[in-house]
Design a protein around this motif. Structure first.
Motif, PDB file in Angstrom:
ATOM      1  N   TYR A  74       0.811  -1.152  -0.048  1.00 46.99           N
ATOM      2  CA  TYR A  74       0.024  -0.080   0.090  1.00 46.99           C
ATOM      3  C   TYR A  74       0.894   1.376   0.060  1.00 46.99           C
ATOM      4  O   TYR A  74       0.548   2.168  -0.798  1.00 46.99           O
ATOM      5  CB  TYR A  74      -0.982  -0.241   1.242  1.00 46.99           C
ATOM      6  N   SER A  75       2.109   1.314   0.778  1.00 45.47           N
ATOM      7  CA  SER A  75       2.787   2.403   0.762  1.00 45.47           C
ATOM      8  C   SER A  75       3.443   2.736  -0.367  1.00 45.47           C
ATOM      9  O   SER A  75       3.714   3.824  -1.106  1.00 45.47           O
ATOM     10  CB  SER A  75       3.630   2.362   2.074  1.00 45.47           C
ATOM     11  N   ASP A  76       3.862   1.718  -1.148  1.00 47.50           N
ATOM     12  CA  ASP A  76       4.474   2.013  -2.317  1.00 47.50           C
ATOM     13  C   ASP A  76       3.618   2.310  -3.620  1.00 47.50           C
ATOM     14  O   ASP A  76       3.946   3.219  -4.433  1.00 47.50           O
ATOM     15  CB  ASP A  76       5.147   0.516  -2.965  1.00 47.50           C
ATOM     16  N   LEU A  77       2.153   1.981  -3.394  1.00 49.33           N
ATOM     17  CA  LEU A  77       1.188   2.340  -4.317  1.00 49.33           C
ATOM     18  C   LEU A  77       0.966   3.657  -4.047  1.00 49.33           C
ATOM     19  O   LEU A  77       0.861   4.528  -5.057  1.00 49.33           O
ATOM     20  CB  LEU A  77      -0.056   1.696  -3.820  1.00 49.33           C
ATOM     21  N   MET A  78       0.884   4.173  -2.709  1.00 43.66           N
ATOM     22  CA  MET A  78       0.704   5.785  -2.539  1.00 43.66           C
ATOM     23  C   MET A  78       1.954   6.552  -3.241  1.00 43.66           C
ATOM     24  O   MET A  78       1.518   7.610  -3.696  1.00 43.66           O
ATOM     25  CB  MET A  78       0.586   5.957  -1.181  1.00 43.66           C
ATOM     26  N   LEU A  79       2.977   6.061  -2.754  1.00 44.54           N
ATOM     27  CA  LEU A  79       4.326   6.911  -3.298  1.00 44.54           C
ATOM     28  C   LEU A  79       4.047   6.869  -4.824  1.00 44.54           C
ATOM     29  O   LEU A  79       4.389   8.010  -5.328  1.00 44.54           O
ATOM     30  CB  LEU A  79       5.309   6.219  -2.774  1.00 44.54           C
ATOM     31  N   GLN A  85       8.248  -0.749 -11.116  1.00 40.91           N
ATOM     32  CA  GLN A  85       6.916  -1.336 -10.337  1.00 40.91           C
ATOM     33  C   GLN A  85       5.818  -0.918 -11.224  1.00 40.91           C
ATOM     34  O   GLN A  85       4.965  -1.641 -11.571  1.00 40.91           O
ATOM     35  CB  GLN A  85       6.790  -0.477  -9.024  1.00 40.91           C
ATOM     36  N   GLU A  86       6.028   0.258 -11.816  1.00 44.59           N
ATOM     37  CA  GLU A  86       4.736   0.951 -12.703  1.00 44.59           C
ATOM     38  C   GLU A  86       4.816  -0.030 -13.903  1.00 44.59           C
ATOM     39  O   GLU A  86       3.663  -0.467 -14.494  1.00 44.59           O
ATOM     40  CB  GLU A  86       5.135   2.249 -13.193  1.00 44.59           C
ATOM     41  N   PHE A  89     -14.295   3.455   1.232  1.00 42.46           N
ATOM     42  CA  PHE A  89     -13.594   4.611   0.916  1.00 42.46           C
ATOM     43  C   PHE A  89     -12.097   4.318   0.936  1.00 42.46           C
ATOM     44  O   PHE A  89     -11.242   4.838   0.001  1.00 42.46           O
ATOM     45  CB  PHE A  89     -13.655   5.720   2.120  1.00 42.46           C
ATOM     46  N   CYS A  90     -11.503   3.288   1.734  1.00 37.53           N
ATOM     47  CA  CYS A  90     -10.091   3.065   1.630  1.00 37.53           C
ATOM     48  C   CYS A  90      -9.967   2.137   0.243  1.00 37.53           C
ATOM     49  O   CYS A  90      -8.997   2.497  -0.643  1.00 37.53           O
ATOM     50  CB  CYS A  90      -9.996   1.833   2.578  1.00 37.53           C
ATOM     51  N   MET A  91     -11.012   1.405  -0.221  1.00 33.33           N
ATOM     52  CA  MET A  91     -10.869   0.585  -1.510  1.00 33.33           C
ATOM     53  C   MET A  91     -10.972   1.550  -2.713  1.00 33.33           C
ATOM     54  O   MET A  91     -10.221   1.421  -3.722  1.00 33.33           O
ATOM     55  CB  MET A  91     -11.797  -0.533  -1.424  1.00 33.33           C
ATOM     56  N   MET A  92     -11.728   2.403  -2.541  1.00 35.58           N
ATOM     57  CA  MET A  92     -12.069   3.732  -3.502  1.00 35.58           C
ATOM     58  C   MET A  92     -10.632   4.168  -3.699  1.00 35.58           C
ATOM     59  O   MET A  92     -10.253   4.474  -4.948  1.00 35.58           O
ATOM     60  CB  MET A  92     -12.952   4.672  -3.352  1.00 35.58           C
ATOM     61  N   GLU A  93     -10.089   4.663  -2.611  1.00 32.78           N
ATOM     62  CA  GLU A  93      -8.759   5.355  -2.783  1.00 32.78           C
ATOM     63  C   GLU A  93      -7.630   4.545  -3.477  1.00 32.78           C
ATOM     64  O   GLU A  93      -6.730   5.026  -4.215  1.00 32.78           O
ATOM     65  CB  GLU A  93      -7.883   5.578  -1.381  1.00 32.78           C
ATOM     66  N   ILE A  94      -7.687   3.134  -3.406  1.00 35.01           N
ATOM     67  CA  ILE A  94      -6.553   2.092  -3.927  1.00 35.01           C
ATOM     68  C   ILE A  94      -6.893   2.440  -5.405  1.00 35.01           C
ATOM     69  O   ILE A  94      -6.307   2.346  -6.304  1.00 35.01           O
ATOM     70  CB  ILE A  94      -6.623   0.851  -3.499  1.00 35.01           C
ATOM     71  N   ALA A  95      -8.366   2.301  -5.805  1.00 33.07           N
ATOM     72  CA  ALA A  95      -8.589   2.391  -7.313  1.00 33.07           C
ATOM     73  C   ALA A  95      -8.255   3.397  -7.960  1.00 33.07           C
ATOM     74  O   ALA A  95      -7.671   3.559  -9.024  1.00 33.07           O
ATOM     75  CB  ALA A  95     -10.087   2.163  -7.411  1.00 33.07           C
ATOM     76  N   LEU A  96      -8.509   4.727  -7.084  1.00 30.47           N
ATOM     77  CA  LEU A  96      -7.965   6.192  -7.985  1.00 30.47           C
ATOM     78  C   LEU A  96      -6.523   6.159  -8.062  1.00 30.47           C
ATOM     79  O   LEU A  96      -5.993   6.611  -8.964  1.00 30.47           O
ATOM     80  CB  LEU A  96      -8.533   6.995  -6.974  1.00 30.47           C
ATOM     81  N   CYS A  97      -5.599   5.709  -7.157  1.00 35.28           N
ATOM     82  CA  CYS A  97      -4.422   5.725  -7.190  1.00 35.28           C
ATOM     83  C   CYS A  97      -3.710   4.708  -8.411  1.00 35.28           C
ATOM     84  O   CYS A  97      -3.068   5.264  -8.920  1.00 35.28           O
ATOM     85  CB  CYS A  97      -3.716   5.087  -5.768  1.00 35.28           C
ATOM     86  N   LEU A  98      -4.483   3.582  -8.490  1.00 35.72           N
ATOM     87  CA  LEU A  98      -4.029   2.572  -9.567  1.00 35.72           C
ATOM     88  C   LEU A  98      -4.465   3.180 -10.868  1.00 35.72           C
ATOM     89  O   LEU A  98      -3.733   3.344 -12.014  1.00 35.72           O
ATOM     90  CB  LEU A  98      -4.882   1.222  -9.677  1.00 35.72           C
ATOM     91  N   ALA A  99      -5.640   4.028 -10.981  1.00 31.98           N
ATOM     92  CA  ALA A  99      -6.140   4.700 -12.052  1.00 31.98           C
ATOM     93  C   ALA A  99      -5.115   5.790 -12.604  1.00 31.98           C
ATOM     94  O   ALA A  99      -4.854   6.037 -13.855  1.00 31.98           O
ATOM     95  CB  ALA A  99      -7.481   5.358 -11.867  1.00 31.98           C
ATOM     96  N   SER A 146       1.930   6.543  -7.038  1.00 29.36           N
ATOM     97  CA  SER A 146       0.669   7.497  -7.537  1.00 29.36           C
ATOM     98  C   SER A 146       0.705   8.852  -7.384  1.00 29.36           C
ATOM     99  O   SER A 146       0.081   9.700  -8.012  1.00 29.36           O
ATOM    100  CB  SER A 146      -0.752   6.800  -7.047  1.00 29.36           C
ATOM    101  N   SER A 147       1.636   9.212  -6.565  1.00 30.24           N
ATOM    102  CA  SER A 147       1.965  10.684  -6.167  1.00 30.24           C
ATOM    103  C   SER A 147       2.548  11.483  -7.520  1.00 30.24           C
ATOM    104  O   SER A 147       3.447  10.899  -8.278  1.00 30.24           O
ATOM    105  CB  SER A 147       3.047  10.905  -4.974  1.00 30.24           C
ATOM    106  N   SER A 148       2.145  12.757  -7.552  1.00 29.97           N
ATOM    107  CA  SER A 148       2.511  13.414  -8.835  1.00 29.97           C
ATOM    108  C   SER A 148       4.052  13.961  -8.772  1.00 29.97           C
ATOM    109  O   SER A 148       4.589  14.157  -9.638  1.00 29.97           O
ATOM    110  CB  SER A 148       1.811  14.809  -9.016  1.00 29.97           C
TER     111      SER A 148
END
Length: 434
Positions: free
Chosen positions: A14-19, A31-32, A149-159, A21-23
């Motif tokens: 999760y932490s890697d996904l957040m990082l 990883q991408e 909401f947590c799962m929506m956040e994951i989807a937005l980051c992947l998008a 997806s950051s602009s």
């Protein structure tokens, strides 16, 4: 098929996904690249996200409530669903149903503030959740929204990650324009659950002998679910599934690693109606019982995910909007053979574009639009197991309407979803009598 191969999902922290997806991310593109390989046309169309903050406690507390809701009396269930702003899109009056699903619209404008917080402060009101009784519903709505909401956040980051690789921001923008996603708390019934529901429905005016005969019929049905791993027969393919083969037609589907419950039953004192208790157990086979068809390998694979992880699947809308750079996942949920007291619990969020979103297929790959499966005749030179896989492929093809039959250029998402539902489940649909 119990003999299906195993698909071990690619996992991203999760932490890697957040990082990633950051602009302002300066992470390696490795990883991408792996994400796109797993979600792209040569991959299975799904991956998993691990070590999500608060996911463990939310999953542990929320998922068992699916079975408890499913087995409540109609009046009690309606009251609890109403009190917690939940509904259902399955016929809950049917005691022989395979699935009970409890749903809620999750609005982005309510979740964005939560999504924007740092993980350590994401759910400030979580303290009370760990203390409430396991069989209570007091925190049902709160937990439903928190996990959703947590799962929506994951989807937005992947998008966002997929958009960056493909170019543009079509996927993320389409999700936000929809204004809401739909969460489902889902209980996959054991045979014991169906016996309990049937007996409860027949409490008045039904003899004990009839109850006993019905119970024997249900258990006999469950004992006939086991299949030979090297043989594929149409009746077996359709009979041993909790959920039939299909594509999700949204953008992403995010779901929890499932929880399995074993239930025990006994007749209540001075009553012919069963009472039941349940206990969490590990998967009897070590996998999720989510099956996917891997188009690049022409094989059915059983998905294995890490405990308490989130699984992300690509839907057909993402496949279309990405012009084939993402691959939608053809999947089903298998029912374990000869385990009549095992149920499966999960929580799912379906994320889709706005109903008015218009689809164009001008640049969409024709091999995705109207895919051709490997003919069974080509399996003659393969081994016996491969022939079985090809027979299964042809059986799946018979009950899954091709994209070309459901999608026309210029269709809105509303029109596409309507046509898809009609062709799967309508009066003359592919699965209307399954």
């Amino acid at each position: 098929m119990e003999g299906s191969g195993i698909l071990r999902l690619y996992e991203i922290e999760y932490s890697d996904l957040m990082l990633l997806s950051s602009s302002s991310s300066s992470c390696s593109h490795y990883q991408e690249k792996i994400i796109m390989e797993n979600l792209g046309p040569l991959g299975p169309g799904l991956l998993s996200v691990t070590n999500v903050p608060d996911a463990s406690i939310l999953r542990r507390k929320l998922l068992p409530l699916a079975r408890k809701l499913a087995l409540l009396s109609r009046e009690d269930r309606q009251r609890i669903l109403r009190d917690h702003n939940l509904g259902s899109d399955v016929p809950l009056k049917n005691p022989d149903r395979n699935v009970s699903s409890f749903a809620m619209q999750l609005k982005y404008d309510q979740g964005l503030e939560c999504i924007g917080r740092k993980p350590s402060h994401k759910y400030e009101n979580m303290d009370g959740i760990s203390d409430f009784e396991d069989d209570g519903f007091d925190n049902l709505e709160h937990m439903f929204k928190a996990l959703g909401f947590c799962m929506m956040e994951i989807a937005l980051c992947l998008a966002r990650i997929c958009d960056r690789d493909i170019g543009g921001n079509e996927l993320e923008q389409s999700l936000l324009e929809s204004c809401a996603a739909k969460g489902h708390l889902i209980h996959y019934h054991s045979m014991v659950d169906n016996i309990i529901l049937r007996e409860a429905g027949q409490r008045k005016g039904t003899s004990k002998s009839n109850n006993h005969a019905r119970r024997k019929e249900i258990l006999l049905k469950s004992n006939n679910l086991e299949t030979n791993g090297n043989e594929v027969r149409s009746s077996e393919i359709h009979a041993n599934l909790w959920q039939q083969w299909h594509y999700d037609y949204g953008i992403f589907t995010v779901l929890t690693d499932p929880m399995f419950l074993t239930s025990s039953r006994q007749a209540a004192e001075n009553s012919e109606v069963s009472v039941s208790s349940d206990q969490e157990c590990t998967s009897p086979s070590g996998h999720s019982y989510l099956q996917v068809f891997h188009p690049n390998k022409n094989k059915v694979l059983m998905v294995k995910s890490s405990p308490e992880s989130f699984i992300v699947q690509v839907g057909e809308s993402a496949d279309i909007l990405s012009k084939g750079n993402l691959r939608s996942t053809l999947h089903c949920v298998q029912r374990p053979a000869r385990l009549e007291n095992l149920s499966r619990e999960t929580f799912v969020v379906f994320l889709q574009p706005a109903w008015s979103k218009t689809f164009s297929i001008s640049d969409y790959p024709m091999e995705h639009y109207n895919p051709s499966f490997q003919p069974l005749e080509q399996a003659e030179e393969n081994n016996f197991s491969d022939q079985g896989q090809n027979a299964l492929t042809l059986e799946i093809q018979k009950i899954v309407p091709p994209l070309s039959a459901r999608l026309k250029d210029g269709m809105t998402f509303a029109e596409f979803s309507r046509e898809t539902t009609k062709q799967y489940y309508g009066g003359s649909g592919f699965q209307s009598i399954k």
